[in-house]
Enzyme design. Structure first.
Site, short mmCIF file in Angstrom:
data_model
loop_
_atom_site.label_atom_id
_atom_site.label_comp_id
_atom_site.label_asym_id
_atom_site.label_seq_id
_atom_site.Cartn_x
_atom_site.Cartn_y
_atom_site.Cartn_z
N ASP A 279 10.10 10.30 2.54
CA ASP A 279 9.50 9.67 3.87
C ASP A 279 10.12 10.41 4.72
O ASP A 279 10.70 11.59 4.72
CB ASP A 279 10.13 7.81 3.62
CG ASP A 279 9.46 7.22 3.98
OD1 ASP A 279 8.31 8.24 4.76
OD2 ASP A 279 9.47 6.14 4.28
C1 BGC Z 1 6.67 5.78 6.33
C2 BGC Z 1 5.36 6.20 5.40
C3 BGC Z 1 4.99 7.00 6.12
C4 BGC Z 1 5.65 7.75 7.09
C5 BGC Z 1 4.78 9.18 7.82
C6 BGC Z 1 7.28 6.70 7.40
O1 BGC Z 1 7.80 5.97 8.46
O2 BGC Z 1 7.35 4.98 6.04
O3 BGC Z 1 4.66 4.91 5.22
O4 BGC Z 1 3.90 7.45 4.80
O5 BGC Z 1 6.20 7.57 8.08
O6 BGC Z 1 4.03 8.77 8.78
#
Ligand code: BGC
Length: 761
Positions: A279
């Protein structure tokens, strides 16, 4: 070690296949059968170019390989022009393609940003329609292609455990079987367009409070029975090309670089051959990331600027990250520090090669490499908008109705009350934010439905803004409008709030923060009661990403509708349901408790953390998640899992359950006993009469959505393979199917069982 279970297995086979005689429904989108039929083995595309992958790998230098395994900007990674290897371009996800964020998180205003806004994932789950999962994924895949994206960061499939989780709106269900059934279609829909889906967040990321630090402990049984099946289905049946690790820790080690989750389970047991990405900012340690399965580190340069790079963690196991050089992304854990580690210890090279191989596999599977051409994609087509409408129409759930619904089109004076009736939701929630081409609000949908045939008066009743309480002037205005109307349509509930970029305090249905409680915000309880008193012909519609506490007035309301966040066509879909153009067929994908405290995460668990230790939590609620708890411990819900009313009635009859050498076969008839065509979701639960361990009162193991004209009867055939009967045995470290009698329960919700049969294994 994971173990295949013993002898009785011979009785039942492996592949689950629910076939329904004559169940093709005019209300469902046609989609290839591949959308619902799981393949036996690892789907081919990922492994179809092993020779070419190997050849490219040999030509890459160490530096180039390292360059491929970390972000080079907000949503891009790698790229080796010398060998024709393009950058990998990603976008959120999960219910539309996010507006362009720019390489450096300075959003870029492009006309193409305005795309299709699909209903959120829990709306999709409420359809209980596998084919709509495929149609939904198809829209995402086509729009991702149009925007030049290789990976769409969805679906989000974490189990809806705690009702306060701010991201429940992005997830599917409290039930692992329902998640597994819907995720497969979504993934295939995306990937059939030549775009990679990215199933997230692996694993046990079930709350936003302290999401980057919380250390979750959960029993092996709960992990296997509740929290992992959706991911396993995504890998083995959906053939997903990529998966995203979670922010939280699991049993003491960060999930994204967790040896047990990533290596032992995902890559060894399940045989996942695709790409694991972090993530954004969920990597914490170079050596752990190298060894424990992180193939690509993504993140935000803000993380680094905020100094949250944990140098001490890196220093203990690997060479310290070098001082900043040309680019902030060189300071990622899988950047310069990884290069140095691999240069010092060549035994690490095979680990690096494995990561690059997985990235290249995804590139071939999505036609970024190889001879096949990428599809140009499409954007905002009528077909996409029709899918958004269809998902909303099938996902909106009729929770209560004394007969006031459907409303008559001859009604002359309607009061629409509630600030949610005019609020647009696409832009909210966090990384799931979208720019919709258009968004039909509930008020607009009602106007579209009725044209000039009725007078519609609108009164907001409350203000959606931080700190707002009940406002006597707005309530008085709403009461006056209610009194002057024949029918009141109250549109309230929750919202995405506040400004997620500030991420400062508790809000509703938003990333990085959980909800403060289940109460309707801004004094809505007071408002609903006042409106109901002024005009008993009140229909309440709630929007939001999960249950709200409606106990203050639900007994007095004539009808209650759960509309979730229904996407760009949501207002039209809602009007179609309220006026009976569409017969509601949505069913709850999670239980609505009467009170927050009734939910198992609160009652048995430690949500949001272990008392006295805000960074730890043990899921003491174990396997007793959702209806498994409510039904076993006899706690009355406000609305049960699987509940959802129709404007017609369905009669279940003629149940037979026949054991077979591969699987048990369940036959029954369902008849539409009313005057309106409609669809019913027939749910199949299994109850183990006697077991060596405590098992839930019932567990969902099959369902089928069937469309019936008035008076029509159809015969449904559902099958139960061995997975439907087994539990995870912590002592034997494997799945166990104990011989004996199992009840087979067919019903319209977990609390509305219409037929009971049994099978003895
Ligand atoms: C989220 C993800 C997301 C990523 C990119 C993170 O804060 O948990 O689900 O895909 O950001 O935006």
């Amino acid at each position: 070690m994971f173990k295949q279970f013993p002898p009785i297995a011979a009785l039942l086979g492996t592949a689950l296949c629910c076939a329904v005689a004559g169940c093709s429904s005019p209300q469902t989108h046609e989609a290839p059968e591949a959308a619902v039929a799981p393949p036996a083995a690892q789907p081919a595309p990922l492994l179809a170019h092993e020779a070419e992958v190997g050849k490219l790998l040999k030509q890459l230098t160490l530096e180039e390989k390292i360059h491929m395994i970390h972000a080079n900007s907000a949503f891009a990674a790698g790229g080796v022009p010398r060998l024709g290897i393009p950058e990998l371009l990603m976008s959120d996800g999960p219910h539309g393609v996010r507006p362009e964020q720019g390489r450096d998180w300075k959003p870029v205003d492009l006309p193409a940003n305005a795309g299709t806004y699909l209903p959120t994932n829990n709306t999709l789950a409420s359809t209980w329609n596998r084919k709509l999962g495929y149609a939904y994924g198809t829209v995402l895949g086509q729009e991702a292609n149009f925007r030049g994206k290789d990976v769409i960061l969805g679906p989000g499939i974490n189990i809806v455990r705690a009702p306060l989780n701010g991201r429940n709106f992005e997830y599917l269900s409290e039930d692992p079987y329902l998640v597994s059934q819907l995720v497969v279609g979504y993934i295939r829909g995306v990937q059939d367009q030549g775009v990679s889906a990215c199933v997230k967040h692996f694993a046990v990321n079930n709350q936003e409070t302290q999401r980057s630090k919380i250390d979750v402990n959960v029993s092996e049984r709960a992990l296997r029975e509740i929290y992992l099946p959706g991911f396993k289905a995504a890998v083995q049946q959906g053939g997903v090309y990529s998966l995203m690790g979670a922010y939280n820790k699991f049993r003491g080690q960060y999930a994204t670089e967790n040896a047990y989750l990533m290596n032992t389970i995902l890559k060894e047991e399940w045989g996942f051959k695709g790409l694991v990405m972090s993530d954004w900012g969920s990597s914490h340690n170079t050596m752990d990331a190298l060894r424990n399965g992180t193939d690509l580190e993504m993140g935000t340069d803000l993380v680094l600027k905020n100094n949250s790079l944990d140098q001490s963690a890196t220093a203990s196991t690997a060479p310290a990250a070098p001082a900043p050089t040309k680019n902030i992304y060189d300071r990622f854990y899988l950047a310069d520090a990884a290069l140095e580690a691999v240069q010092k210890d060549p035994k690490l090279v095979p680990l690096l090669d494995d990561k690059v191989r997985r990235i290249l596999r995804l590139m071939y599977a999505t036609h970024m490499l190889g001879d096949a051409k990428r599809q140009p994609g499409s954007h905002n087509t009528k077909a996409h908008q029709a899918t958004a409408l269809k998902v909303a129409e099938e996902g909106i759930v009729l929770l209560k109705n004394d007969g006031i619904l459907p409303l008559k089109k001859s009604v002359k004076r309607i009061a629409v009350i509630g600030a949610n009736a005019t609020r647009e939701n696409a832009g909210g929630g966090g990384s799931a934010q979208l720019k919709a081409k258009y968004e039909i609000t509930p008020l607009q949908g009602l106007k579209n439905e009725l044209g000039g045939a009725a007078t519609i008066t609108y009164a907001p009743g409350y203000k959606i803004a931080r700190g707002q309480k009940a406002d006597p002037a707005l309530i008085a205005e709403a009461v006056a409008a209610a009194k002057a109307a024949d029918v009141v349509i109250y549109v309230g509930g929750s919202f995405h709030g506040y400004d997620y970029t500030k991420w400062t305090d508790n809000a509703y249905d938003a990333e990085d923060t959980d909800k403060p409680d289940l109460n309707l915000p801004f004094g809505q309880d007071e408002l609903v009661r006042a409106v109901q008193a002024a005009n008993p012909n009140t229909v309440v519609v709630l929007l939001g990403g999960g249950p709200m506490d409606v106990s203050a007035w639900v007994g007095q309301t004539r009808a209650l509708v759960e509309a979730w966040y229904p996407g760009m066509e949501g207002g039209n879909a809602l009007a179609h349901i309220l006026f009976g153009d569409v017969n509601p067929s949505g069913k709850l994908p999670f239980t609505f408790p009467v009170k927050l405290q009734d939910s198992p995460a609160m009652k048995l668990g430690e949500y949001p953390s272990t008392p006295g230790n805000p960074l730890k939590q043990t899921y003491k609620d174990d396997i007793w998640v959702g209806y498994r708890y409510f039904d076993t411990y006899n706690v009355a819900p406000q609305f049960a899992f699987g509940h959802g009313l129709s404007y017609t009635t369905f009669k279940y009859d003629k149940l037979t359950v026949t054991p077979g050498p591969q699987r048990a076969t369940v036959l029954l008839t369902v008849t539409n006993g009313g005057k309106m065509a409609g669809a019913e979701v027939v749910q199949l639960y299994v109850h183990d009469e006697q077991a060596a361990v405590k098992r839930p009162e019932k567990e969902l193991k099959g369902f089928e959505k069937v469309f019936l004209r008035p008076g029509e009867t159809k015969t449904l055939t559902l099958t139960l393979d061995r997975e439907a009967f087994q539990y995870y045995d912590e002592v034997k470290k494997g799945w166990v199917l104990e011989p004996g009698k199992f009840d087979v329960l067919l019903g319209s919700s977990s609390r509305d069982i219409r037929l009971k049969g049994s099978v003895t294994l």
